[in-house]
Every structure is written in C-alpha cells, then in structure tokens.
Write a protein that holds these residues in place. Structure first.
Motif, short mmCIF file in Angstrom:
data_model
loop_
_atom_site.label_atom_id
_atom_site.label_comp_id
_atom_site.label_asym_id
_atom_site.label_seq_id
_atom_site.Cartn_x
_atom_site.Cartn_y
_atom_site.Cartn_z
N ALA A 1 0.81 -1.19 0.00
CA ALA A 1 0.00 0.00 0.00
C ALA A 1 0.86 1.26 0.00
N GLY A 2 2.17 1.09 0.06
CA GLY A 2 3.04 2.26 0.06
C GLY A 2 3.10 2.96 1.39
N ILE A 3 2.78 2.27 2.47
CA ILE A 3 2.78 2.87 3.80
C ILE A 3 4.00 2.34 4.57
N ARG A 4 4.66 3.24 5.27
CA ARG A 4 5.81 2.86 6.08
C ARG A 4 5.59 3.38 7.50
N LEU A 5 5.65 2.50 8.47
CA LEU A 5 5.49 2.89 9.86
C LEU A 5 6.84 3.19 10.46
N MET A 6 6.95 4.34 11.12
CA MET A 6 8.19 4.72 11.78
C MET A 6 7.85 5.35 13.13
N ARG A 7 8.74 5.14 14.09
CA ARG A 7 8.58 5.83 15.36
C ARG A 7 8.77 7.32 15.12
N THR A 8 7.96 8.12 15.77
CA THR A 8 8.08 9.57 15.58
C THR A 8 9.30 10.13 16.31
N ASN A 9 9.80 9.43 17.29
CA ASN A 9 10.97 9.93 18.02
C ASN A 9 12.27 9.26 17.55
N ALA A 10 12.22 8.53 16.44
CA ALA A 10 13.41 7.86 15.92
C ALA A 10 14.35 8.90 15.31
N PRO A 11 15.64 8.81 15.62
CA PRO A 11 16.58 9.77 15.04
C PRO A 11 16.75 9.54 13.54
N ALA A 12 16.97 10.62 12.81
CA ALA A 12 17.24 10.51 11.38
C ALA A 12 18.68 10.06 11.20
N ARG A 13 18.89 9.07 10.36
CA ARG A 13 20.24 8.57 10.11
C ARG A 13 20.45 8.50 8.59
N THR A 14 21.36 9.30 8.12
CA THR A 14 21.70 9.29 6.71
C THR A 14 23.21 9.29 6.58
N PHE A 15 23.70 8.93 5.40
CA PHE A 15 25.14 9.03 5.15
C PHE A 15 25.62 10.45 5.42
N GLY A 16 24.89 11.42 4.91
CA GLY A 16 25.30 12.81 5.05
C GLY A 16 25.48 13.21 6.51
N LEU A 17 24.51 12.86 7.36
CA LEU A 17 24.61 13.19 8.79
C LEU A 17 25.74 12.42 9.46
N PHE A 18 25.91 11.18 9.07
CA PHE A 18 27.00 10.37 9.63
C PHE A 18 28.36 11.00 9.30
N PHE A 19 28.55 11.39 8.05
CA PHE A 19 29.82 11.98 7.65
C PHE A 19 30.03 13.33 8.33
N LYS A 20 28.96 14.10 8.49
CA LYS A 20 29.05 15.39 9.20
C LYS A 20 29.51 15.15 10.64
N HIS A 21 28.97 14.14 11.27
CA HIS A 21 29.37 13.80 12.63
C HIS A 21 30.85 13.39 12.68
N LEU A 22 31.28 12.57 11.75
CA LEU A 22 32.70 12.17 11.70
C LEU A 22 33.60 13.40 11.60
N LYS A 23 33.24 14.30 10.72
CA LYS A 23 34.06 15.50 10.53
C LYS A 23 34.06 16.37 11.79
N SER A 24 32.94 16.41 12.51
CA SER A 24 32.89 17.19 13.75
C SER A 24 33.83 16.60 14.80
N LEU A 25 34.16 15.32 14.67
CA LEU A 25 35.09 14.66 15.58
C LEU A 25 36.54 14.79 15.10
N GLY A 26 36.74 15.49 13.98
CA GLY A 26 38.08 15.66 13.44
C GLY A 26 38.52 14.54 12.51
N PHE A 27 37.61 13.67 12.12
CA PHE A 27 37.92 12.55 11.23
C PHE A 27 37.61 12.98 9.81
N ASP A 28 38.63 13.37 9.07
CA ASP A 28 38.45 13.84 7.69
C ASP A 28 39.15 12.88 6.74
N VAL A 29 38.37 12.12 6.02
CA VAL A 29 38.88 11.07 5.14
C VAL A 29 39.79 11.66 4.07
N ARG A 30 40.93 11.02 3.83
CA ARG A 30 41.88 11.45 2.80
C ARG A 30 41.86 10.53 1.58
#
Length: 166
Positions: A1-30
């Motif tokens: 039916a094209g319906i997806r159930l998700m918790r409303t308090n679930a954190p968003a997790r994407t590659f982009g956010l993950f990489f942003k977090h890594l960079k905030s920790l000083g981990f910059d891939v070479r």
C-alpha cells in the motif's frame, strides 16, 4: 500500500549526517575506495571532496558516471569486479544496473540478466602501495562483500572506516 510505519521519536540517520558527525570529531577522510559505484554515492563525494578516490565498478554502462566523477574529483577508476582472486569471472548484468551481481538470482535465470566475462582484481593488488590516511572503504557489491574483503588480504588493516552495504 506504500505505507511505512516509523517511530516519531526515531533519530534521522543518513550518510550525510554520519559523515558530518565524523568530521565534527576531526575525522576527515583522505582516501576513499568505493567498490560498487554504479550511479555513484553523492553523500560520500559531498562529504569528502578533497579526498583521493579509487572507484571500482565492473559494469561498462557505468563508464560515463565514472568519467564524470573523475572530472569532478581526484579520482581513478577501474572497470573490474573486486574479489578474492585476480582473473576473470562471469558477471550478471541486470537491466537495473545497480542490481548487477557476481551471483545468480535465487528466482532463476530470467532475472540474472546478461552473463558477461569480466576481469576480477583483488583490492590488495589493484590499489597503490601507499594510501593516505584516514582511508574509507565503501563496498556495495550485491552479495559479494565478503569476497571483496578477502581480496584486501593483510591490507585490511589499512582501512580506517568501512561501510558494507549488505
């Protein structure tokens, strides 16, 4: 039916956010090793635009994507399958290119696509002897991820960050 159930308090997790977090920790891939490029992984390229890229993709139809990435990034590409051995394999190229695989489909030959002889290379012989750290390896090979890792041999210890899309 094209319906997806998700918790409303679930954190968003994407590659982009993950990489942003890594960079905030000083981990910059070479160095980025992207195995199974298909149509590309833009969040990786956006996060690490100054890294050296090694792009590995066995499907010839993806050459225009690889050429474009080579022009926009510091990148080399290899039109080979990555695996546990150097040699030649039969690679199943699907109509949906990103679903192409070293392995046959459980549903049968009707979904396997075109069987093509394809060169296979081990990553430990394909990559240059020296890689600038931190080194990030992304593997998305439609079921052949373990074979790709076997092809690293002892060089697996050179990988600082590993993402397997399984």
């Amino acid at each position: 039916a094209g319906i997806r159930l998700m918790r409303t308090n679930a954190p968003a997790r994407t590659f982009g956010l993950f990489f942003k977090h890594l960079k905030s920790l000083g981990f910059d891939v070479r160095t980025v090793v992207d195995v199974g490029v298909a149509f590309g992984t833009p969040p990786i390229y956006a996060a690490f635009p100054n890294a050296k890229y090694f792009l590995v993709e066995p499907v010839a139809e993806c050459r225009p994507v690889l050429e474009k990435l080579k022009q926009s990034l510091d990148a080399e590409y290899f039109l080979v399958a990555a695996g546990a051995d150097d040699g030649e394999v039969t690679f199943n190229v699907h109509d949906d290119i990103s679903g192409s695989s070293l392995f046959a489909q459980v549903e049968g030959t009707a979904l396997d696509g075109e069987a093509r002889p394809t060169p296979m290379r081990r990553l430990d012989t394909l990559l240059p002897a020296e890689l600038e750290h931190p080194v990030f390896l992304k593997v998305d090979t439609q079921g052949a991820e373990i074979e790709v890792l076997k092809g690293l041999g002892t060089r697996i210890g050179e990988i600082d960050l590993l993402i397997l899309e399984t």
